[in-house]
Design an enzyme around this catalytic site. Structure first.
Site, PDB file in Angstrom:
ATOM      1  CG  ASP A 146       0.533 -28.631   3.249  1.00 43.19           C
ATOM      2  OD1 ASP A 146       0.756 -27.870   2.150  1.00 43.19           O
ATOM      3  OD2 ASP A 146       0.310 -30.064   2.840  1.00 43.19           O
ATOM      4  CG  HIS A 147       4.496 -27.762   4.993  1.00 43.65           C
ATOM      5  ND1 HIS A 147       3.373 -28.537   6.082  1.00 43.65           N
ATOM      6  CD2 HIS A 147       4.708 -29.298   4.925  1.00 43.65           C
ATOM      7  CE1 HIS A 147       3.269 -29.533   6.100  1.00 43.65           C
ATOM      8  NE2 HIS A 147       4.381 -29.822   5.848  1.00 43.65           N
ATOM      9  CB  CYS A 171      -0.942 -29.911   0.411  1.00 43.96           C
ATOM     10  SG  CYS A 171      -1.989 -31.837  -0.993  1.00 43.96           S
ATOM     11  N   GLY A 172       1.633 -30.732  -0.352  1.00 46.68           N
ATOM     12  CA  GLY A 172       3.064 -31.614  -1.603  1.00 46.68           C
ATOM     13  C   GLY A 172       2.433 -31.958  -3.107  1.00 46.68           C
ATOM     14  CB  THR A 173       0.574 -35.182  -3.351  1.00 40.63           C
ATOM     15  OG1 THR A 173      -0.306 -34.948  -2.052  1.00 40.63           O
ATOM     16  CG2 THR A 173       1.888 -35.900  -2.716  1.00 40.63           C
ATOM     17  N   GLY A 174      -1.573 -32.401  -3.364  1.00 42.94           N
ATOM     18  CA  GLY A 174      -2.460 -32.074  -3.607  1.00 42.94           C
ATOM     19  C   GLY A 174      -3.723 -32.752  -3.337  1.00 42.94           C
ATOM     20  CB  ILE A 175      -3.386 -36.876  -2.574  1.00 42.72           C
ATOM     21  CG1 ILE A 175      -2.887 -37.289  -3.769  1.00 42.72           C
ATOM     22  CG2 ILE A 175      -4.680 -38.186  -2.150  1.00 42.72           C
ATOM     23  CD1 ILE A 175      -2.038 -38.174  -4.085  1.00 42.72           C
ATOM     24  N   GLY A 176      -3.945 -34.825   0.099  1.00 39.88           N
ATOM     25  CA  GLY A 176      -4.693 -35.072   0.883  1.00 39.88           C
ATOM     26  C   GLY A 176      -5.648 -33.452   0.821  1.00 39.88           C
ATOM     27  CG  HIS A 213     -16.709 -33.325 -18.928  1.00 42.90           C
ATOM     28  ND1 HIS A 213     -16.784 -34.097 -18.988  1.00 42.90           N
ATOM     29  CD2 HIS A 213     -16.662 -32.522 -20.363  1.00 42.90           C
ATOM     30  CE1 HIS A 213     -16.588 -34.733 -20.357  1.00 42.90           C
ATOM     31  NE2 HIS A 213     -17.057 -33.184 -21.013  1.00 42.90           N
ATOM     32  NE  ARG A 226     -22.389 -36.330 -21.867  1.00 41.86           N
ATOM     33  CZ  ARG A 226     -22.099 -35.186 -22.834  1.00 41.86           C
ATOM     34  NH1 ARG A 226     -23.159 -34.569 -23.436  1.00 41.86           N
ATOM     35  NH2 ARG A 226     -20.986 -35.132 -23.215  1.00 41.86           N
ATOM     36  CG  HIS A 227     -21.079 -32.935 -18.079  1.00 41.42           C
ATOM     37  ND1 HIS A 227     -21.073 -34.156 -18.091  1.00 41.42           N
ATOM     38  CD2 HIS A 227     -21.265 -32.630 -19.778  1.00 41.42           C
ATOM     39  CE1 HIS A 227     -20.245 -34.107 -19.365  1.00 41.42           C
ATOM     40  NE2 HIS A 227     -20.246 -33.636 -20.063  1.00 41.42           N
TER      41      HIS A 227
HETATM   42  C1  RB5 Z   1       3.327 -32.582   3.759  1.00 44.64           C
HETATM   43  O1  RB5 Z   1       4.580 -33.049   4.320  1.00 44.64           O
HETATM   44  C2  RB5 Z   1       2.539 -33.863   2.889  1.00 44.64           C
HETATM   45  O2  RB5 Z   1       1.214 -34.980   3.681  1.00 44.64           O
HETATM   46  C3  RB5 Z   1       1.320 -32.908   2.433  1.00 44.64           C
HETATM   47  O3  RB5 Z   1       1.209 -31.657   1.909  1.00 44.64           O
HETATM   48  C4  RB5 Z   1       0.065 -33.502   1.612  1.00 44.64           C
HETATM   49  O4  RB5 Z   1       1.351 -33.777   0.058  1.00 44.64           O
HETATM   50  C5  RB5 Z   1      -0.860 -34.465   1.514  1.00 44.64           C
HETATM   51  O5  RB5 Z   1      -1.223 -35.533   1.202  1.00 44.64           O
END
Ligand code: RB5
Length: 143
Positions: A7-8, A64-69, A97, A132-133
């Site tokens: 994403d951006h 993405c910004g955090t990689g989390i979403g 693993h 195991r893996h």
């Molecule tokens: C976008 O602003 C941000 O929420 C997205 O890049 C990401 O970090 C979500 O997890």
């Protein structure tokens, strides 16, 4: 073949990843985004995740910004094992693993030098193949 999506928040770092791949003649498909304009990361997670789950691409890289979403979204797709890694140890371990098939990165979390090292380790570390893996991965697929 490596499927790419961001994403951006990941757009700047993805340019560095593309340079890394091109310098090594590693083939890739880039699903975008292609600008810093605000966009929705699940769209790109779905495109890359589907490509990898269908076996059309061996690996995916999502940023993405955090990689989390973007990793949460990709992991909704059956057959995807997306790993969010911001250190070299995790990048190596998740290949050995978990046989992770998608690397997720946070473009606002890591600098490009570390990120590229993580990409390099991820793409070049084989799955250990240990029983195991394999057993645990099969259990994940049944969830
Ligand atoms: C976008 O602003 C941000 O929420 C997205 O890049 C990401 O970090 C979500 O997890």
């Amino acid at each position: 073949m490596v499927a790419l999506g961001c994403d951006h928040g990941g757009y700047e770092l993805m340019k560095e990843v593309i340079s890394y791949l091109e310098e090594r003649n590693i083939p890739y498909i880039n699903f975008g985004t292609d600008s810093e304009a605000s966009c929705d990361y699940p769209v790109f997670a779905k495109q890359v995740g589907t490509e990898v789950a269908k076996g059309k691409c061996e690996f995916g890289i999502l940023i993405c910004g955090t990689g989390i979403g973007i990793s949460i979204a990709a992991n909704k797709i059956k057959g995807v094992r997306a790993a969010l890694c911001h250190d070299c140890f995790s990048a190596q371990a998740t290949r050995l693993h978990n046989n992770a098939n998608i690397l997720a990165l946070g473009g606002r979390v890591v600098g490009s030098g570390l990120a590229i090292k993580i990409v390099d380790i991820f793409l070049n570390t084989p799955f250990s193949g240990e029983e195991r893996h394999s057993r645990r991965i099969a259990q994940i697929e049944e969830l």
